[in-house]
Scaffold this motif. Structure first.
Motif, PDB file in Angstrom:
ATOM      1  N   ALA A 465       0.814  -1.218   0.000  1.00  0.00           N
ATOM      2  CA  ALA A 465       0.000   0.000   0.000  1.00  0.00           C
ATOM      3  C   ALA A 465       0.844   1.262   0.000  1.00  0.00           C
ATOM      4  CB  ALA A 465      -0.941  -0.005   1.201  1.00  0.00           C
ATOM      5  N   ARG A 466       2.035   1.222   0.621  1.00  0.00           N
ATOM      6  CA  ARG A 466       2.871   2.426   0.743  1.00  0.00           C
ATOM      7  C   ARG A 466       4.189   2.322  -0.009  1.00  0.00           C
ATOM      8  NH1 ARG A 466       1.227   5.785   4.807  1.00  0.00           N
ATOM      9  NH2 ARG A 466       3.331   6.558   5.168  1.00  0.00           N
ATOM     10  N   VAL A 467       4.394   1.251  -0.749  1.00  0.00           N
ATOM     11  CA  VAL A 467       5.627   1.079  -1.517  1.00  0.00           C
ATOM     12  C   VAL A 467       5.608   2.022  -2.718  1.00  0.00           C
ATOM     13  CG1 VAL A 467       6.963  -0.516  -2.941  1.00  0.00           C
ATOM     14  CG2 VAL A 467       5.934  -1.313  -0.809  1.00  0.00           C
ATOM     15  N   PRO A 468       6.661   2.813  -2.946  1.00  0.00           N
ATOM     16  CA  PRO A 468       6.686   3.684  -4.136  1.00  0.00           C
ATOM     17  C   PRO A 468       6.621   2.853  -5.419  1.00  0.00           C
ATOM     18  CG  PRO A 468       8.440   4.281  -2.588  1.00  0.00           C
ATOM     19  CD  PRO A 468       7.870   2.976  -2.119  1.00  0.00           C
ATOM     20  N   ILE A 469       5.756   3.236  -6.338  1.00  0.00           N
ATOM     21  CA  ILE A 469       5.629   2.534  -7.618  1.00  0.00           C
ATOM     22  C   ILE A 469       5.788   3.550  -8.746  1.00  0.00           C
ATOM     23  CG2 ILE A 469       4.156   1.150  -9.109  1.00  0.00           C
ATOM     24  CD1 ILE A 469       2.877  -0.059  -6.655  1.00  0.00           C
ATOM     25  N   LEU A 470       6.820   3.345  -9.548  1.00  0.00           N
ATOM     26  CA  LEU A 470       7.145   4.220 -10.681  1.00  0.00           C
ATOM     27  C   LEU A 470       6.678   3.543 -11.963  1.00  0.00           C
ATOM     28  CD1 LEU A 470       8.749   6.710 -11.846  1.00  0.00           C
ATOM     29  CD2 LEU A 470      10.732   5.193 -11.933  1.00  0.00           C
ATOM     30  N   MET A 471       5.871   4.246 -12.754  1.00  0.00           N
ATOM     31  CA  MET A 471       5.358   3.693 -14.008  1.00  0.00           C
ATOM     32  C   MET A 471       6.166   4.231 -15.191  1.00  0.00           C
ATOM     33  SD  MET A 471       2.982   1.818 -12.747  1.00  0.00           S
ATOM     34  CE  MET A 471       2.230   1.216 -14.265  1.00  0.00           C
ATOM     35  N   LEU A 472       6.459   3.345 -16.141  1.00  0.00           N
ATOM     36  CA  LEU A 472       7.160   3.719 -17.370  1.00  0.00           C
ATOM     37  C   LEU A 472       6.142   3.726 -18.502  1.00  0.00           C
ATOM     38  CD1 LEU A 472      10.330   1.445 -17.032  1.00  0.00           C
ATOM     39  CD2 LEU A 472       9.990   3.777 -16.175  1.00  0.00           C
ATOM     40  N   THR A 473       6.086   4.814 -19.247  1.00  0.00           N
ATOM     41  CA  THR A 473       5.084   4.932 -20.303  1.00  0.00           C
ATOM     42  C   THR A 473       5.691   5.552 -21.546  1.00  0.00           C
ATOM     43  OG1 THR A 473       2.889   5.839 -20.849  1.00  0.00           O
ATOM     44  CG2 THR A 473       4.316   7.194 -19.487  1.00  0.00           C
ATOM     45  N   SER A 474       5.036   5.352 -22.668  1.00  0.00           N
ATOM     46  CA  SER A 474       5.489   5.934 -23.932  1.00  0.00           C
ATOM     47  C   SER A 474       5.161   7.421 -23.967  1.00  0.00           C
ATOM     48  CB  SER A 474       4.816   5.238 -25.115  1.00  0.00           C
ATOM     49  OG  SER A 474       5.125   3.860 -25.115  1.00  0.00           O
ATOM     50  N   MET A 475       5.878   8.168 -24.800  1.00  0.00           N
ATOM     51  CA  MET A 475       5.639   9.598 -24.942  1.00  0.00           C
ATOM     52  C   MET A 475       4.204   9.865 -25.384  1.00  0.00           C
ATOM     53  SD  MET A 475       8.396  11.316 -24.244  1.00  0.00           S
ATOM     54  CE  MET A 475      10.181  11.147 -24.156  1.00  0.00           C
ATOM     55  N   GLY A 476       3.619  10.909 -24.822  1.00  0.00           N
ATOM     56  CA  GLY A 476       2.335  11.391 -25.277  1.00  0.00           C
ATOM     57  C   GLY A 476       1.135  10.586 -24.828  1.00  0.00           C
ATOM     58  N   ARG A 477       1.293   9.615 -23.916  1.00  0.00           N
ATOM     59  CA  ARG A 477       0.183   8.781 -23.479  1.00  0.00           C
ATOM     60  C   ARG A 477      -0.402   9.338 -22.187  1.00  0.00           C
ATOM     61  NH1 ARG A 477      -2.247   5.132 -26.592  1.00  0.00           N
ATOM     62  NH2 ARG A 477      -2.657   3.889 -24.720  1.00  0.00           N
ATOM     63  N   GLU A 478      -1.066  10.496 -22.275  1.00  0.00           N
ATOM     64  CA  GLU A 478      -1.612  11.124 -21.082  1.00  0.00           C
ATOM     65  C   GLU A 478      -2.665  10.256 -20.422  1.00  0.00           C
ATOM     66  OE1 GLU A 478      -3.093  15.480 -19.565  1.00  0.00           O
ATOM     67  OE2 GLU A 478      -3.586  14.908 -21.607  1.00  0.00           O
ATOM     68  N   GLU A 479      -3.457   9.527 -21.216  1.00  0.00           N
ATOM     69  CA  GLU A 479      -4.507   8.703 -20.625  1.00  0.00           C
ATOM     70  C   GLU A 479      -3.922   7.615 -19.730  1.00  0.00           C
ATOM     71  OE1 GLU A 479      -3.965   7.317 -24.986  1.00  0.00           O
ATOM     72  OE2 GLU A 479      -3.827   9.154 -23.801  1.00  0.00           O
ATOM     73  N   ASP A 480      -2.750   7.069 -20.109  1.00  0.00           N
ATOM     74  CA  ASP A 480      -2.090   6.073 -19.260  1.00  0.00           C
ATOM     75  C   ASP A 480      -1.627   6.699 -17.947  1.00  0.00           C
ATOM     76  OD1 ASP A 480      -2.437   4.145 -21.180  1.00  0.00           O
ATOM     77  OD2 ASP A 480      -0.404   4.289 -21.983  1.00  0.00           O
ATOM     78  N   ILE A 481      -1.084   7.897 -18.042  1.00  0.00           N
ATOM     79  CA  ILE A 481      -0.572   8.567 -16.845  1.00  0.00           C
ATOM     80  C   ILE A 481      -1.705   8.895 -15.884  1.00  0.00           C
ATOM     81  CG2 ILE A 481       0.626  10.616 -16.003  1.00  0.00           C
ATOM     82  CD1 ILE A 481       2.110  10.655 -18.724  1.00  0.00           C
ATOM     83  N   VAL A 482      -2.798   9.442 -16.412  1.00  0.00           N
ATOM     84  CA  VAL A 482      -3.939   9.804 -15.567  1.00  0.00           C
ATOM     85  C   VAL A 482      -4.502   8.566 -14.881  1.00  0.00           C
ATOM     86  CG1 VAL A 482      -6.300  10.671 -15.588  1.00  0.00           C
ATOM     87  CG2 VAL A 482      -4.527  11.866 -16.879  1.00  0.00           C
ATOM     88  N   ARG A 483      -4.659   7.474 -15.647  1.00  0.00           N
ATOM     89  CA  ARG A 483      -5.206   6.247 -15.051  1.00  0.00           C
ATOM     90  C   ARG A 483      -4.257   5.671 -14.011  1.00  0.00           C
ATOM     91  NH1 ARG A 483      -6.116   0.433 -17.703  1.00  0.00           N
ATOM     92  NH2 ARG A 483      -7.264  -0.518 -15.985  1.00  0.00           N
ATOM     93  N   ALA A 484      -2.951   5.746 -14.281  1.00  0.00           N
ATOM     94  CA  ALA A 484      -1.977   5.225 -13.323  1.00  0.00           C
ATOM     95  C   ALA A 484      -2.083   5.949 -11.983  1.00  0.00           C
ATOM     96  CB  ALA A 484      -0.564   5.356 -13.892  1.00  0.00           C
ATOM     97  N   PHE A 485      -2.226   7.254 -12.010  1.00  0.00           N
ATOM     98  CA  PHE A 485      -2.347   7.990 -10.757  1.00  0.00           C
ATOM     99  C   PHE A 485      -3.647   7.664 -10.035  1.00  0.00           C
ATOM    100  CE2 PHE A 485       0.979  10.793 -12.564  1.00  0.00           C
ATOM    101  CZ  PHE A 485       1.864  10.716 -11.507  1.00  0.00           C
TER     102      PHE A 485
END
Length: 517
Positions: A465-485
């Motif tokens: 629940a508190r472990v930092p999780i860093l997501m790697l995504t392709s350029m320009g994929r705002e929808e992936d970033i928003v969903r990840a957060f």
């Protein structure tokens, strides 16, 4: 027309834009607006007198001497007179890879005195900057060819854009991203969807800085210290002399301990007051030949020409008592007692400033959050030796691309981490039940189970629940970033990324997690 002449024309255009934009506030006799227009009128009057523009001098004096009731009328006359002297319209650039959004922002910001340019990529921005000066950049944080955060750093290192206001637009991704963008040099941060009134207000506020300030492009606006672009230039000169003459050269990276807590408990204004005070104390406590600069956020860089690493660390150690003295901030009931930690490294032949700062950052990370207010060197001669961790911190990596996985493993293993790699989310999920990790790094797009599904499954378990999780995504994929957060991601990086950038982000996330407990 030279860029300096273009910038002067843009400054006058910004003054006209701000004066016209504040006319409604003046009609309400808003005191802040009154102060701003009088300050702008004073600058215009002084410049007009030097250039012998009698009409502008007269109108500017009329604004400065007007009563509150008469001020709006006087400003209207000054704006009308100025329009005959402005060589070009105010240039604003909207930067977004989403054409619909860019068109909407362009419409919101449009006015007769403005020329709105649209760039769909970082590459296009670079091209336009080579053609003309701009007074304001409205920047979508997700671009098709760059991470917007890295692009802010690039803009702030470029002589022509280091003081141009930047208004950042982002999807709903949490207050930490706003703090990061502001610390990198953005002037304002707005979450999408953006209302026209909010965007216009942010633009006008940013343009006020252009209209009223006489910028020194080598100085950080908050602290008055050398800025990042300036210290990079100085480093190059000092390093070149050091290589030729053989004299020693050391660099220190300093950070304010638990700065996020100061922001949260005392507010952004108090945190900025602490940064200013530490800058003053650093400059006053070191030798006259030592060069202090603000690197980014709560971090400072100090160059020590003609100085061995041990001597530089000793100077910083001697300054610790002064740096830790209490700071009183108006409106904050308790004094703030900051501490500053530092990593000091020697500069070797061929080192860039980025390499030196990364090495110093690694010292700070290895020291851990418990060691506050200390100065660390690689060997610790006579000072605090950088402690080696008792066990290698484990990082769970889920990445199907072999090249990306190898890059992450190589850089993090060199930095002292144990990287446990799986080629897809399903295998990583199965293995996670038997692992205790300090951090996770997941690619968004993977076979069998993608990174977003893996993120969601792990966040449902107490041990992750508190472990930092860093997501790697392709350029320009705002929808992936928003969903990840929305699913609980701690941060993201866009591919391709540099190994130095990756390590710095891992260090930052792990330090923040340690502070939060």
């Amino acid at each position: 027309m030279s860029h300096q002449e273009a910038w002067g024309g843009q400054r006058l255009a910004a003054q006209v834009d701000v004066l016209a934009g504040l006319e409604r506030d003046l009609a309400r006799q808003d005191e802040s607006a009154q102060t701003t227009v009088r300050a702008i009128a004073a600058l215009i009057g002084a410049n007009a007198e030097r250039q012998e523009f009698a009409d502008l001098t007269e109108h500017a004096a009329g604004v400065q001497g007007a009563s509150p009731a008469d001020l709006a009328k006087r400003v209207t006359r000054l704006v009308a007179a100025l329009r005959g002297h402005v060589p070009e319209k105010l240039s604003i650039m909207v930067v977004s890879g989403y054409s619909d959004f860019a068109e909407s922002a362009q419409h919101m910001l449009a006015s007769p005195d403005r020329a709105i340019h649209v760039a769909g990529s970082a590459a296009r921005v670079r091209e336009l900057l080579g053609q003309r000066a701009f007074s304001l950049l409205v920047l979508d944080i997700v671009l098709p060819d760059a991470d917007g955060r890295n692009f802010i750093i690039e803009l702030r290192q470029h002589p022509e854009t280091e003081t141009v206001p930047i208004v950042v637009l982002s999807g709903p991704q949490g207050g930490w991203l706003e703090n990061e963008c502001l610390s990198l040099g953005a002037n304002a941060f707005l979450e999408k969807p953006v209302e026209a009134e909010a965007l216009c207000h942010a633009a006008l506020t940013a343009l006020c800085d252009v209209a009223t300030a006489a910028h020194d492009r080598t100085r950080d606006e908050l602290t008055g210290l050398l800025n990042r672009a300036a210290v990079m230039d100085v480093f190059s000169d000092v390093a070149a002399r050091s290589e030729v003459t053989g004299v020693p050269f050391a660099v220190a990276l300093l950070e304010v301990d638990r700065f996020e807590q100061i922001q949260e408990t005392s507010g952004q204004g108090a945190a900025e007051a602490v940064l200013r005070k530490i800058g003053v104390r650093l400059t006053g406590s070191l030798a006259a030949t030592d060069l202090v600069a603000r690197w980014q956020g709560d971090r400072y860089v100090v160059l020590f020409p003609n100085t061995e690493c041990k001597a530089a660390a000793t100077r910083l150690t001697d300054s610790q008592a002064l740096l830790a003295a209490a700071v009183s901030v108006e409106g904050v009931s308790k004094t703030i007692e900051p501490t500053v930690s530092a990593g000091v490294v020697p500069v070797r032949t061929g080192d860039s400033i980025e390499h030196a700062v990364a090495a110093a950052d690694e010292l700070l990370f290895k020291a851990g959050t418990a060691e506050r207010g200390r100065v660390f060197t690689p060997d610790g001669i006579g000072l605090e030796a950088t402690p080696e961790p008792a066990a290698l911190p484990k990082i769970l990596l889920a990445e199907d691309d072999r090249v990306s996985a190898a890059l992450v493993q190589h850089r993090l293993t060199r930095a002292g981490f144990e990287v446990i790699h799986y080629p897809n989310g399903a295998e990583a999920l199965a293995a996670s039940h038997d692992l205790t990790v300090a951090m996770c790094i997941f690619d968004v797009k993977m076979p069998e189970m993608d990174g977003l599904q893996l993120l969601e499954r792990l966040r449902d378990r107490e041990e992750y629940a508190r472990v930092p999780i860093l997501m790697l995504t392709s350029m320009g994929r705002e929808e992936d970033i928003v969903r990840a957060f929305k699913l609980g991601a701690t941060d993201y990086m866009t591919k391709p990324f540099s190994p130095v950038e990756l390590l710095a982000r891992v260090h930052r996330l792990l330090r923040a997690a340690a502070v939060q407990g």
